[in-house]
Scaffold this active site. Structure first.
Site, PDB file in Angstrom:
ATOM      1  CG  ASN A 273     -13.938   1.215  -3.908  1.00  0.00           C
ATOM      2  OD1 ASN A 273     -14.253   0.092  -3.543  1.00  0.00           O
ATOM      3  ND2 ASN A 273     -13.061   1.957  -3.259  1.00  0.00           N
TER       4      ASN A 273
ATOM      5  CB  VAL B   9      -6.774 -13.291  -6.038  1.00  0.00           C
ATOM      6  CG1 VAL B   9      -6.854 -12.048  -5.161  1.00  0.00           C
ATOM      7  CG2 VAL B   9      -5.383 -13.406  -6.665  1.00  0.00           C
TER       8      VAL B   9
ATOM      9  CG  ASP C  35       9.839   3.358  -0.374  1.00  0.00           C
ATOM     10  OD1 ASP C  35       8.773   3.921  -0.084  1.00  0.00           O
ATOM     11  OD2 ASP C  35      10.486   3.613  -1.409  1.00  0.00           O
TER      12      ASP C  35
ATOM     13  CB  SER D  73      -9.607  -0.173   0.471  1.00  0.00           C
ATOM     14  OG  SER D  73      -9.130   0.121  -0.810  1.00  0.00           O
TER      15      SER D  73
ATOM     16  CG  ASP E  36      -2.283   0.563   0.975  1.00  0.00           C
ATOM     17  OD1 ASP E  36      -2.350   1.792   0.771  1.00  0.00           O
ATOM     18  OD2 ASP E  36      -3.282  -0.182   0.978  1.00  0.00           O
TER      19      ASP E  36
ATOM     20  N   PRO F  20      -0.396   5.433  17.936  1.00  0.00           N
ATOM     21  CG  PRO F  20      -1.858   6.757  19.163  1.00  0.00           C
ATOM     22  CD  PRO F  20      -0.952   6.788  17.981  1.00  0.00           C
ATOM     23  CG  ASP F  21      -5.093   3.032  18.338  1.00  0.00           C
ATOM     24  OD1 ASP F  21      -4.825   3.230  19.543  1.00  0.00           O
ATOM     25  OD2 ASP F  21      -6.058   3.559  17.753  1.00  0.00           O
TER      26      ASP F  21
ATOM     27  CG  HIS G  72      -5.412   3.551   1.267  1.00  0.00           C
ATOM     28  ND1 HIS G  72      -5.034   2.267   0.955  1.00  0.00           N
ATOM     29  CD2 HIS G  72      -6.740   3.625   0.981  1.00  0.00           C
ATOM     30  CE1 HIS G  72      -6.076   1.599   0.492  1.00  0.00           C
ATOM     31  NE2 HIS G  72      -7.129   2.396   0.490  1.00  0.00           N
TER      32      HIS G  72
ATOM     33  CG  ASN H 131      -3.746  -2.254  24.599  1.00  0.00           C
ATOM     34  OD1 ASN H 131      -3.029  -1.251  24.697  1.00  0.00           O
ATOM     35  ND2 ASN H 131      -3.247  -3.454  24.398  1.00  0.00           N
TER      36      ASN H 131
END
Length: 432
Positions: free
Chosen positions: A179, A194, A67, A243, A48, A56-57, A81, A98
């Site tokens: 979409n 897939v 990359d 997505s 992506d 933080p999550d 995204h 949490n």
């Protein structure tokens, strides 16, 4: 791609408000699911825009990654995204116990971030994501999340080879159906093997922007979905799209792989399909062009008594042209050897024929001599007798066996390049 819809309650959303927006957790009974498995030990590759591991999550959940856009950092997410997809899969919340922030469906899975484009409107070239897919396989990812469609509509050969490589190495590949609302599943989601994913809303109805058509495999939530997003001041956003739905299916695959580590990728997909349901949609027959094999049910995917089934992928398998070329090469080699063998056999036959001719000539000469000695009386060795003697010789070449005798047994059903119906294994009734 998803379209971000900002939270509108306040400039800084409260922790309780954020968790409350995750309607998916309740409809999927995730607390019961997490008592069985949380995805531990499974790495999910997110191909992506990158994944911001500083959210933080997501702290501690995101691996270094790589990359593929030109030497940058895979954890530098300019569009948000990729971070959103990763959070749907493996966010763990933050704060005491949490209890604050958002939590993904597989909060103990690891995320391998693979950045193949940077900004929202950048192209995501096949060469980049194909290289990322291969890298993910080589790094041990068990699930690959592809929340995008191929540029230009069709997957290039390099992309197809990468998907074939992943499938051949026992990886579950999940991709977005698209979409545009078209009656056509986009590639790479539409490729054999897939898991193609469409989107439904809170009422389990197909989102009107979700692509449909032949090849659609599963449906998952894709409307008003909360996800982590460091590009927004509130650090979260709401979005619609296939997505998000794809990320939910990838997370569910991670839960299954953690619970049943000995299952092949095909058997994992089999569980996803067999545990899916049409819910309130009556009269549908799987695979349905609007709902595929149904809407995922994570708890049932890890708890239902479903036989493992064949190790092969029930959605088919994309064949690599490289392996096809190798097989063709082997076949050519075998053909050449056969030709050499036939040539040798022909040479032997020629020699035998020559020897036989010499013997015949000798016999004729002997008969002629005897005939002359006997004055041509028509006794033994006469023309009639010689003719009868020659007729007893077998022909120089035996008739070739019919081609049918050399065909061998017909190939077994598993050898044919078709996509078997997963429902052939007597699945539970859809809509349970």
């Amino acid at each position: 791609m998803t379209g971000a819809l900002l939270l509108t309650s306040a400039s800084t959303a409260s922790a309780d408000y954020v968790r409350d927006q995750q309607w998916v957790l309740d409809v999927f009974a995730m607390k019961d699911t997490w008592a069985v498995t949380q995805g531990q030990g499974v790495t999910v590759a997110v191909v992506d825009s990158g994944v911001d591991g500083s959210h933080p999550d997501l702290t501690g959940q995101v691996l270094k990654g790589k990359d593929f856009t030109g030497g940058g950092n895979a954890q530098d997410d300019l569009s948000g995204h990729g971070t959103g997809m990763a959070s749907i899969i493996a966010a763990h919340g933050h704060g005491t116990g949490n209890s604050s922030g958002m939590i993904g469906l597989a909060p103990k899975a690891k995320i391998l971030p693979l950045r193949t484009y940077q900004k929202k409107n950048d192209k995501n070239p096949d060469e980049a994501w194909a290289a990322a897919v291969r890298y993910a396989v080589d790094q041990g990812a068990k699930v690959i999340n592809l929340s995008f469609g191929a540029d230009g509509g069709k997957t290039s050969p390099v992309g197809r080879e990468a998907i074939a490589y992943a499938e051949a190495h026992d990886v579950v590949v999940v991709a977005a159906a698209g979409n545009t609302g078209a009656v056509a599943v986009e590639e790479p989601a539409a490729l054999p093997g897939v898991v193609s994913v469409g989107a439904v809303d809170k009422e389990a109805n197909r989102w009107n922007g979700s692509n449909s058509g032949k090849g659609l495999a599963l449906m998952a939530p894709g409307v008003q979905v909360l996800s982590a997003d460091n590009t927004e001041s509130q650090k979260y956003s709401l979005s619609d799209g296939t997505s998000d739905a794809t990320a939910f299916v990838s997370a569910t695959a991670a839960l299954v792989r953690a619970k049943y580590p000995n299952l092949t990728a095909g058997q994992v997909i089999n569980r996803l399909i067999k545990s899916a349901s049409f819910l309130g949609h009556k009269g549908l027959k799987a695979p349905d062009e609007e709902y595929g094999y149904g809407i995922i049910r994570p708890r049932q995917a890890v708890t239902m008594n479903i036989p493992p089934g064949p190790k092969t992928n029930p959605l088919g398998q994309l064949q690599s042209s490289t392996s096809t070329s190798t097989e063709s090469s082997k076949a050519t080699g075998s053909s050449t050897q056969a030709e050499k063998k036939d040539s040798s056999s022909s040479s032997i036959l020629v020699v035998v024929g020559a020897i036989a001719a010499i013997v015949v000539i000798g016999v004729i000469a002997l008969v002629v001599v005897r005939s002359r000695r006997n004055g041509g009386s028509g006794g033994p060795g006469s023309r009639g007798g010689a003719s009868s003697q020659y007729a007893s010789y077998p022909p120089a070449q035996q008739p070739y066996p019919s081609s049918a005798t050399n065909q061998g047994p017909p190939p077994s059903p598993g050898q044919y390049p078709h996509n078997p119906n997963p429902y052939s294994q007597q699945p539970p009734h859809q809509g349970q």
